[in-house]
Design a protein around this motif. Structure first.
Motif, short mmCIF file in Angstrom:
data_model
loop_
_atom_site.label_atom_id
_atom_site.label_comp_id
_atom_site.label_asym_id
_atom_site.label_seq_id
_atom_site.Cartn_x
_atom_site.Cartn_y
_atom_site.Cartn_z
N GLY B 14 39.37 29.61 30.04
CA GLY B 14 38.79 29.88 28.74
C GLY B 14 38.94 31.32 28.65
O GLY B 14 38.55 31.18 27.46
N MET B 15 38.27 32.01 29.68
CA MET B 15 38.16 33.31 28.81
C MET B 15 39.35 34.40 29.07
O MET B 15 39.61 33.72 30.39
N LEU B 16 39.76 35.14 28.98
CA LEU B 16 40.90 36.11 28.94
C LEU B 16 40.57 36.46 29.70
O LEU B 16 39.55 37.36 30.31
N ASP B 17 41.85 36.16 30.80
CA ASP B 17 41.94 37.13 32.31
C ASP B 17 43.02 38.63 32.44
O ASP B 17 43.91 37.30 32.93
N THR B 22 48.63 40.36 33.81
CA THR B 22 49.68 41.04 34.03
C THR B 22 50.11 40.59 35.83
O THR B 22 51.15 41.15 35.60
N ILE B 23 48.98 40.62 36.56
CA ILE B 23 49.41 39.83 37.47
C ILE B 23 50.78 38.92 38.20
O ILE B 23 52.08 38.76 38.48
N LYS B 24 50.07 37.66 37.39
CA LYS B 24 51.35 36.32 36.86
C LYS B 24 53.01 36.76 36.59
O LYS B 24 53.83 36.86 36.69
N ARG B 25 52.68 38.31 34.69
CA ARG B 25 53.92 38.58 34.47
C ARG B 25 54.70 39.92 35.67
O ARG B 25 56.09 39.23 36.13
N ALA B 26 54.36 39.81 36.90
CA ALA B 26 54.65 41.14 37.69
C ALA B 26 55.10 40.11 39.00
O ALA B 26 56.14 40.26 39.54
N LEU B 27 54.55 38.91 39.26
CA LEU B 27 54.94 37.86 40.16
C LEU B 27 55.96 37.71 39.85
O LEU B 27 57.10 37.28 40.12
N GLY B 28 56.53 37.17 38.41
CA GLY B 28 57.41 36.54 37.80
C GLY B 28 58.56 37.76 37.95
O GLY B 28 59.58 37.04 37.89
N HIS B 29 58.12 39.11 37.76
CA HIS B 29 59.07 39.63 37.77
C HIS B 29 59.90 39.96 39.67
O HIS B 29 61.29 39.87 40.58
N LEU B 30 59.17 39.50 40.56
CA LEU B 30 59.27 39.38 41.70
C LEU B 30 59.99 37.87 42.00
O LEU B 30 60.39 37.87 43.24
N GLY B 31 60.45 36.73 40.78
CA GLY B 31 61.17 35.80 41.35
C GLY B 31 59.87 34.65 41.25
O GLY B 31 60.42 33.77 41.36
N ASN B 35 51.87 29.08 37.45
CA ASN B 35 51.08 28.45 36.68
C ASN B 35 50.47 29.23 35.83
O ASN B 35 50.08 29.62 34.34
N ASP B 36 48.90 29.71 36.41
CA ASP B 36 48.51 30.73 36.70
C ASP B 36 47.97 31.51 37.28
O ASP B 36 48.03 31.18 38.65
N VAL B 37 47.36 32.38 37.57
CA VAL B 37 46.90 33.82 38.04
C VAL B 37 45.49 34.39 37.91
O VAL B 37 44.74 34.45 36.48
N LYS B 38 44.36 33.91 38.67
CA LYS B 38 43.30 34.35 37.59
C LYS B 38 42.60 35.48 38.39
O LYS B 38 42.97 35.17 39.92
N THR B 39 42.02 36.38 38.35
CA THR B 39 40.97 37.01 39.10
C THR B 39 39.71 36.96 39.24
O THR B 39 39.08 36.18 38.88
N ALA B 40 38.95 37.24 40.78
CA ALA B 40 37.93 37.59 41.57
C ALA B 40 37.60 38.66 41.71
O ALA B 40 38.44 39.47 42.45
N LYS B 41 36.14 38.45 41.89
CA LYS B 41 35.64 39.81 42.71
C LYS B 41 34.54 39.08 44.12
O LYS B 41 34.11 37.99 44.06
N LYS B 42 34.87 39.61 44.98
CA LYS B 42 33.90 38.79 46.30
C LYS B 42 33.31 40.04 46.70
O LYS B 42 33.22 41.16 46.72
N PHE B 43 31.88 39.53 47.02
CA PHE B 43 30.48 40.58 47.42
C PHE B 43 30.47 39.64 49.05
O PHE B 43 30.21 38.12 49.67
N THR B 44 30.13 40.69 49.70
CA THR B 44 29.66 39.48 51.34
C THR B 44 27.56 40.74 51.53
O THR B 44 28.03 41.66 50.99
N ILE B 45 26.84 39.75 51.22
CA ILE B 45 26.01 40.09 52.06
C ILE B 45 25.22 39.31 52.91
O ILE B 45 25.13 38.52 53.18
N ASP B 46 24.64 40.72 53.08
CA ASP B 46 23.89 40.40 54.71
C ASP B 46 22.92 40.19 54.82
O ASP B 46 21.73 41.49 54.20
N LEU B 47 21.39 39.08 54.87
CA LEU B 47 20.97 39.70 54.76
C LEU B 47 19.71 38.50 55.98
O LEU B 47 20.17 38.03 56.38
#
Lengths: 232, 82
Positions: B14-17, B22-31, B35-47
């Motif tokens: 529900g939050m605006l991404d 923008t990536i969804k639109r660019a994918l559209g330009h490539l054909g 339905n939707d593209v969501k971004t996320a951040k990944k962290f790898t923690i060594d402990l």
């Protein structure tokens, strides 16, 4: 009276605030590096704008977890006024001193422009020099200024009269067109429930002298100084 | 024991991404119609931790205190022995 202006690595509006307080208002103010942890000798604090820690992780997230914020919390618990401007607002929400969060602008671009704000609450230490409903001009400069809180938090903010500034058009109407960044209900600035911590995205220090195009922002700092004088 | 935690932080639904949109639109330009593209951040923690549960608890605390902002984010933790 002494006011602390807190500097983190990447803060860049600190000297502008210092100029306004010292040279325009003739108030004793001092830049305080975040490693100087003791703020006991100060009567109020400004957390200025900029890009603390390069906006790593999230804007304001790292600065909010530095030890000096414990000293800011102490000031807040003593009833002293604290104002967070732009990145300072982000630091205050990230540290839990203010509600909500500042997400990426709805159109994800850095915005640097003049905005009109409506003063919705004059019963605060930062807005006593305004009349309720005043429309003022203060510029914004941010990419993460989209104020977000869930609906129940927004209702609480409204109910408790904690929304201080909203983005409006020059006639004072808050609508989608006058909302530069997608903020919920055009919110530009809020105050905490004990009424001594305010955060706002617009930069009052950039609108504190007529030569800059507006001196509406000066009243925010003047109100804060008035308030500190009543405490002394 | 040494553990690796992959933490993924994403905006709550529900939050605006704007970046995802923008990536969804660019994918559209490539054909590519999506339905939707969501971004996320990944962290790898060594402990280091005493046990798998201990490691999970520590990483969960890290997420709540710093890595995610619970007001706007959901997060998932994928934990494994290093």
């Amino acid at each position: 009276m002494r006011i602390a202006i807190i500097q983190f690595g990447g803060t860049n509006c600190d000297r502008d605030v210092l100029h306004v307080l010292k040279n325009v208002m003739n108030v004793d103010a001092e830049l305080v590096w975040f490693k100087d942890k003791n703020l006991d000798c100060f009567d109020g604090a400004v957390i200025p704008g900029g890009f603390s820690y390069g906006d790593y992780l999230r804007a304001g997230a790292i600065a909010a977890r530095t030890p000096i914020m414990d000293s800011v919390r102490k000031m807040v618990s003593e009833g002293k006024p604290v104002i967070g401007i732009c990145n300072g607002f982000q630091v205050l929400t990230e540290s839990g001193l203010l509600d909500g969060a500042l997400a990426t602008n709805s159109y994800p671009k850095f915005l640097c422009k003049w905005t009109h704000l409506r003063v919705d609450n004059t019963d605060t230490p930062f807005t006593s020099r305004f009349e309720k409903g005043d429309v003022i001009q203060i510029p914004i400069a941010h990419k993460e200024g989209n104020f977000y809180a869930d609906q129940s938090a927004i209702s609480d903010l409204n109910k408790n009269n904690q929304v201080v500034f909203r983005y409006v058009d020059e006639d004072g109407t808050a609508d989608d067109e006058s909302n530069p960044n997608g903020s919920k209900e055009n919110i530009a600035g809020i105050i905490n429930s004990s009424r001594n911590v305010i955060g706002l995205m617009p930069h009052p220090e950039r609108a504190s002298e007529k030569v800059l195009g507006s001196d509406d922002g000066l009243k925010i700092f003047q109100s804060m100084v008035d308030y500190i004088q009543t405490l002394q | 024991m040494q553990y690796l935690a992959d933490v993924t932080v994403e905006l709550k639904s529900g939050m605006l991404d704007p970046e995802g949109n923008t990536i969804k639109r660019a994918l559209g330009h490539l054909g590519y119609e999506t339905n939707d593209v969501k971004t996320a951040k990944k962290f790898t923690i060594d402990l280091d931790a005493e046990s798998f549960d201990d490691a999970r608890q520590k990483v969960d605390e890290m997420c709540q205190k710093l890595i995610a902002n619970p007001i706007i984010h959901n997060y998932t933790i994928d934990l494994r022995e290093a």
